[in-house]
Motif scaffolding. Structure first.
Motif, short mmCIF file in Angstrom:
data_model
loop_
_atom_site.label_atom_id
_atom_site.label_comp_id
_atom_site.label_asym_id
_atom_site.label_seq_id
_atom_site.Cartn_x
_atom_site.Cartn_y
_atom_site.Cartn_z
N LEU A 416 0.83 -1.20 0.00
CA LEU A 416 0.00 0.00 0.00
C LEU A 416 0.86 1.25 0.00
O LEU A 416 0.59 2.21 -0.74
N VAL A 417 1.91 1.26 0.81
CA VAL A 417 2.82 2.41 0.84
C VAL A 417 3.55 2.55 -0.49
O VAL A 417 3.74 3.67 -1.00
N TYR A 418 3.94 1.42 -1.08
CA TYR A 418 4.66 1.47 -2.37
C TYR A 418 3.78 2.07 -3.47
O TYR A 418 4.29 2.71 -4.40
N ASN A 419 2.47 1.90 -3.37
CA ASN A 419 1.57 2.45 -4.38
C ASN A 419 1.51 3.97 -4.35
O ASN A 419 1.03 4.59 -5.30
N VAL A 420 1.97 4.58 -3.28
CA VAL A 420 2.13 6.04 -3.27
C VAL A 420 3.41 6.41 -4.02
O VAL A 420 3.44 7.38 -4.78
N TYR A 421 4.44 5.62 -3.83
CA TYR A 421 5.70 5.87 -4.53
C TYR A 421 5.54 5.73 -6.04
O TYR A 421 6.07 6.55 -6.80
N ASN A 422 4.81 4.71 -6.50
CA ASN A 422 4.64 4.54 -7.94
C ASN A 422 3.48 5.37 -8.51
O ASN A 422 3.08 5.19 -9.64
N LYS A 423 2.91 6.25 -7.64
CA LYS A 423 1.90 7.24 -8.04
C LYS A 423 0.55 6.64 -8.40
O LYS A 423 -0.26 7.27 -9.09
#
Length: 772
Positions: A416-423
């Motif tokens: 879920l946090v990574y999905n902020v990084y990949n926009k």
């Protein structure tokens, strides 16, 4: 040197210095011979792109300067100019230099507004021993430059001060991500400015999010359409709205701003910074181009007679920004000026709108629904929980509207946090822990809750009819019994012949002796002893009794007042015994138990819901559960009777909201969280949502029981209840005694509140000794 608006008059003023410098150089080389020669002619070569505006101005300035020198400064020495226009072809620069040296016999070459051209011409000048005066400088000065080009003279500084000024502007507005824009040239490079800008921004914790590369405008048949397509692509893939134009021709800048304004990338929350090469020629462009650039920040070298657009500020490397610039007459300074007008500070970010709201990811499944709960049965989905309420409180505390849209995510927390990084998402709201490795890819707000790892274990069952046996081991009880019987036999042997209290039938003698020896543990005796040897034995026995009673009392008190973890001792015991432990399988705790605490993966049980923890404890499938502090509060609040916790030894960064790197919304959220925390609103919200009431019934602690007992003794002592048994035959006549016992006010009583004369030592055991 410095940076603001340079008009054509200023350029002419600069080029008036060139003939003087050239004459000085020629004088050094020719000496007296040059001074005595009549009608000496110095041939000067100039390599200039006369198709550009700056090239035209340079050509006119040189012609005026040469004419002025020939007519007014020397009657015996003349300057003759030869111009070469290499166009956009780098190879033509070398050919032009060769032609000027070999055919025109020039004694010096000047011009070259690009460093790549200057470097090529300098190499030609080295071979012919001809000085080369360059109007350009490298962004970063190459090592061994003087040894490499000994005949090269630079009439410009490198771009380091220019870039430092831009970085200071970015810092002043607290922009964290920028977009670098530059037009490619015939040499296919950015002249090192991109690297220089990246390094300058890193000093202020900012970075280049995207490099917006444009081909030479001359190579495009439809420059406007090409720029528009590129801007739409950039608008879709980037969040930063701070555009820094490093190098570009004026025609490309015109297309760039015209198309950017069409798609909404000029004004509002966007910011543009343009270089000196653009701001120097703004007075020559038409009003339509100027209107499309409204609000852009321009940087130029400052001269005292320079004029231009609205002055906003000055900048020098020594003192930074200042409204007034004090120039040293003998030394030129580096100065920067912002060109406006700017009505307010843009955020430099793609702020959400009603048409394009902030997309916020929310955990779709959680172990503890009090934090985040998604109700899929309603349309649209309903989002509830403590984290959601904190988000709403923070959003209400912002100074601007923030349209948003929640999207549930049915996966684990790291993804879920990574999905902020990949926009995929603009932000995440939920029970997300701030960890060091996560801060490398996303930006967290200030924590709105503390976090740490706590171990929850079953509490030791209370009450046991054989508890009073546990202070001593069975071996100790046996040794005590043997010493007791031994002492009894010695006393009987020494006293039964002379002491009437130990005479009579054998049965009475044994009973009296046993009673005498055993009762000395608790009280004084009326029996007298006659033998001195008996007195010695009794003294030794009393010393043993003192040690036994003190040890027993201390051990029993410890058992009654310390709640032990059963059967768990500590983390090392769990690992060495290969005991099973439980944790949330979707959180980082599972990997933390393996990688940091060293648990065997096969001994870690994934727990999906709050009630499953209790089930695993009851069926003995886990010996301990590892929960973060906020979860532990909720669990213990609900199941407080049967479980206890260890201190949180491992601390984390707390719970925070997640945003993309460089987002100004994260900064605004952090400020709002601090305001709410200082006002006590977050603490009240936590009490309301997480621990509204103690659902479990806990046993009073030994300390509270002792304080209540002391308080009750004080209550009786102060005469609030009659202590005479005949006046109080039953507790039914004691008003509100039960209420006083259960009241929380007894918790505040301490032994310091008791009068000195109520605490007295029990009378010591006394044995009457008579002389024989």
């Amino acid at each position: 040197m410095a940076f603001p608006f340079i008009t054509s008059k200023t350029i002419i003023k600069i080029f008036l210095l060139f003939p003087i410098l050239i004459f000085f150089l020629l004088s050094l080389s020719n000496g007296d011979e040059a001074a005595n020669t009549t009608n000496e002619v110095t041939n000067i070569g100039a390599i200039i792109d006369v198709s550009s505006r700056i090239g035209k101005e340079e050509k006119i300035a040189m012609e005026i300067a040469a004419e002025n020198f020939n007519n007014n400064h020397s009657k015996t020495h003349k300057l003759f100019l030869y111009f070469q226009d290499p166009g956009q072809d780098p190879l033509q620069v070398v050919s032009a230099a060769d032609e000027l040296i070999k055919e025109k016999k020039v004694q010096v070459i000047l011009g070259m507004n690009k460093w790549e051209e200057a470097a090529l011409v300098a190499a030609v000048g080295n071979k012919a021993n001809v000085p080369v005066i360059s109007f350009a400088a490298p962004a970063i000065t190459p090592p061994m430059m003087q040894q490499r080009w000994p005949f090269l003279i630079q009439m410009a500084n490198n771009d380091s001060a220019h870039i430092e000024c831009i970085a200071e502007i970015v810092r002043a507005y607290n922009w964290k991500r920028v977009i670098a824009v530059y037009e490619d040239d015939a040499y296919g490079s950015d002249s090192g400015m991109l690297s220089l800008l990246s390094g300058a921004l890193q000093k202020f914790d900012s970075e280049i999010e995207y490099c917006f590369l444009l081909p030479p405008v001359s190579s495009l048949s439809n420059a406007g359409g090409f720029v528009l397509d590129k801007l739409l692509e950039l608008q879709k893939n980037t969040q930063s709205r701070v555009f820094i134009v490093l190098q570009s021709s004026m025609p490309m800048v015109s297309h760039l701003f015209r198309e950017a304004k069409k798609v909404g990338l000029v004004g509002r929350e966007s910011a543009w910074i343009i270089p000196e090469s653009v701001t120097s020629v703004l007075d020559s462009v038409n009003n339509s181009v100027i209107s499309s650039m409204e609000g852009a920040l321009g940087i130029k070298t400052y001269y005292s007679n320079a004029k231009g657009y609205d002055q906003l500020d000055f900048w020098t490397p020594e003192s930074g920004f200042s409204e007034n610039l004090v120039m040293n007459k003998s030394t030129e300074k580096i100065a920067g000026r912002l060109a406006g007008p700017v009505k307010r500070s843009p955020k430099g970010w793609a702020m959400p709108t009603k048409q394009k709201p902030l997309i916020i990811g929310v955990p779709g499944r959680t172990s503890f629904e009090k934090f985040v709960k998604v109700d899929y049965s309603q349309t649209p989905f309903k989002y509830d929980g403590w984290c959601i309420e904190v988000f709403e409180k923070v959003r209400e505390n912002l100074s601007y509207s923030l349209p948003y849209k929640f999207v549930p995510y049915d996966g684990n927390y790291p993804d879920l946090v990574y999905n902020v990084y990949n926009k995929t998402y603009d932000a995440v709201v939920g029970d997300i822990t701030i960890l060091a490795n996560r801060t490398q890819s996303v930006q967290f707000t200030q924590p709105y809750a503390a976090s740490g790892l706590s171990m929850v274990v079953p509490a030791k069952p209370e009450g046991s009819p054989w508890l009073f046996f546990k202070p001593f081991t069975w071996n100790m009880w046996g040794a005590t019994g043997i010493i007791l019987i031994y002492t009894m036999l010695i006393v009987w042997f020494l006293e039964h012949q002379f002491n009437p209290a130990f005479s009579g039938p054998l049965k009475n003698q044994i009973g009296s002796t046993l009673w005498f020896t055993f009762s000395t543990l608790f009280s004084a005796q009326s029996e007298k002893v006659y033998s001195n040897l008996t007195r010695v034995v009794v003294v030794v026995w009393l010393f043993v009794v003192l040690i036994l009673t003190s040890s027993y009392t201390a051990s029993l008190s410890s058992m009654l007042t310390v709640l032990r973890l059963q059967p768990v001792e500590d983390i090392e015991w769990l690992k060495s015994s290969n005991s099973k432990v439980g944790c949330d399988g979707d959180s980082f705790v599972m990997s933390y138990l393996q990688n940091v605490l060293g648990f065997n993966p096969s001994n870690i049980i994934k727990v999906t819901t709050e009630s499953d923890y209790k089930g695993h404890f009851e069926n003995k499938s886990i010996a301990a559960a590892f929960l973060e502090l906020p979860y532990e509060k909720v669990f213990i609040n609900k199941y407080c009777k049967g479980y206890t916790t260890s201190a949180a030894t491992y601390r984390f960064g707390g719970f925070g909201f997640v945003f993309q790197k460089g987002s100004p919304i994260a900064r605004d959220f952090s400020e709002a969280i601090l305001r709410l925390s200082e006002a006590g609103i977050l603490e009240d919200l936590e009490q309301k949502c997480l621990t509204p009431s103690h659902q479990g019934s806990s046993t009073p602690s030994p300390t509270s029981v002792w304080n209540k007992a002391v308080g009750l003794a004080k209550y009786f002592y102060n005469g609030e209840i009659s202590t005479a048994l005949e006046r109080a035959p039953s507790l039914s006549h004691t008003p509100d005694l039960e209420d006083h016992w259960s009241s929380s006010r007894w918790e505040e009583v301490s032994t310091s509140d008791i009068p000195d004369n109520i605490i007295q030592a029990s009378p010591p055991a006394e044995i009457e000794l008579s002389s024989s």
